[in-house]
Design an enzyme around this catalytic site. Structure first.
Site, PDB file in Angstrom:
ATOM      1  N   ARG A  47      49.353  17.883  25.919  1.00  0.00           N
ATOM      2  CA  ARG A  47      48.292  18.720  25.688  1.00  0.00           C
ATOM      3  C   ARG A  47      46.910  18.144  25.771  1.00  0.00           C
ATOM      4  O   ARG A  47      46.097  18.776  25.188  1.00  0.00           O
ATOM      5  CB  ARG A  47      48.557  19.360  24.350  1.00  0.00           C
ATOM      6  CG  ARG A  47      49.787  20.678  24.532  1.00  0.00           C
ATOM      7  CD  ARG A  47      50.158  21.727  23.414  1.00  0.00           C
ATOM      8  NE  ARG A  47      49.329  21.155  22.013  1.00  0.00           N
ATOM      9  CZ  ARG A  47      50.168  20.755  21.098  1.00  0.00           C
ATOM     10  NH1 ARG A  47      51.357  20.500  21.166  1.00  0.00           N
ATOM     11  NH2 ARG A  47      49.503  20.475  20.104  1.00  0.00           N
ATOM     12  N   ASN A  48      46.907  16.870  25.662  1.00  0.00           N
ATOM     13  CA  ASN A  48      45.596  16.263  25.773  1.00  0.00           C
ATOM     14  C   ASN A  48      44.792  16.678  26.941  1.00  0.00           C
ATOM     15  O   ASN A  48      45.346  16.648  28.139  1.00  0.00           O
ATOM     16  CB  ASN A  48      45.970  14.364  25.844  1.00  0.00           C
ATOM     17  CG  ASN A  48      44.364  13.740  25.482  1.00  0.00           C
ATOM     18  OD1 ASN A  48      43.628  13.923  26.307  1.00  0.00           O
ATOM     19  ND2 ASN A  48      44.309  13.246  24.522  1.00  0.00           N
ATOM     20  N   ARG A  49      43.731  16.755  26.791  1.00  0.00           N
ATOM     21  CA  ARG A  49      42.541  17.446  27.726  1.00  0.00           C
ATOM     22  C   ARG A  49      41.984  16.435  28.685  1.00  0.00           C
ATOM     23  O   ARG A  49      41.046  16.775  29.447  1.00  0.00           O
ATOM     24  CB  ARG A  49      41.719  18.541  27.239  1.00  0.00           C
ATOM     25  CG  ARG A  49      42.705  19.577  26.360  1.00  0.00           C
ATOM     26  CD  ARG A  49      41.828  20.515  25.698  1.00  0.00           C
ATOM     27  NE  ARG A  49      41.399  19.845  24.592  1.00  0.00           N
ATOM     28  CZ  ARG A  49      40.624  20.390  23.632  1.00  0.00           C
ATOM     29  NH1 ARG A  49      40.244  21.504  23.829  1.00  0.00           N
ATOM     30  NH2 ARG A  49      40.325  19.831  22.643  1.00  0.00           N
ATOM     31  N   THR A 146      39.542  14.430  23.151  1.00  0.00           N
ATOM     32  CA  THR A 146      40.197  15.571  24.034  1.00  0.00           C
ATOM     33  C   THR A 146      41.789  15.682  23.407  1.00  0.00           C
ATOM     34  O   THR A 146      42.443  16.579  24.145  1.00  0.00           O
ATOM     35  CB  THR A 146      40.367  14.970  25.234  1.00  0.00           C
ATOM     36  OG1 THR A 146      40.992  13.616  25.386  1.00  0.00           O
ATOM     37  CG2 THR A 146      39.120  14.812  26.087  1.00  0.00           C
TER      38      THR A 146
END
Length: 169
Positions: A47-49, A146
């Site tokens: 889920r890190n952007r 992020t």
């Protein structure tokens, strides 16, 4: 069911920086999260952007594999590393960092014409300023984290902030 508590552990950075002689922008996180360490690469939490935002501002498809991520960064002249080579930390909680050991930024700076250093979050910026700036003499530009823990910053806000990178490439 009892929830597992994060315990402080000593973590040593185990993977190499991504860069080559054509790199112009250096992106610095704090320290790899447990998910990144498990995967063996930067910004590895699903889920890190970081990678989707970076690809988006560069007009590229989002990379999926480690090789695709490395290729994107190198092709677009972006170096990726972390401020710390090691520390004591609880899970992925940057605020718990103790006994930080900084990376030697000259590993990259002596081999590439870095025009800007961006830090991905407040703690990375604080640690860079405290431990690396006197060595590099390149002021950092702080970007929002992020990380999935930073849910207060929308994707659109991240995209706008990270777009600053473009003027240095």
């Amino acid at each position: 069911m009892m929830q597992k508590k994060n315990r402080e552990e000593t973590v040593v950075h185990t993977f190499q920086p991504v860069y080559d002689e054509n790199s112009r922008v250096l992106m610095l996180g704090t320290m790899p999260s447990p998910k990144s360490r498990e995967q063996g690469f930067y910004y590895g939490h699903p889920r890190n952007r970081f990678w989707p935002v970076l690809a988006d501002i560069l007009g590229e498809p989002a990379p999926g594999t480690i090789e695709e991520k490395k290729s994107l960064a190198l092709r677009r002249r972006i170096a990726v590393w972390d401020v710390l080579a090691g520390c004591d930390i609880c899970g992925a909680d940057d605020s718990s960092i103790k006994n930080p050991v900084p990376n030697d930024m000259n590993v990259i700076l002596s081999r590439a014409d870095i025009r800007a250093v961006f830090t991905t979050g407040t703690k990375a910026d604080e640690l860079y300023e405290r431990y690396c700036f006197s060595q590099t003499e390149i002021a950092s530009i702080r970007l929002p984290s992020t990380s999935p823990a930073n849910c207060r910053t929308s994707y659109e806000e991240l995209r706008a902030a990270y777009s600053q990178i473009l003027k240095y490439l």
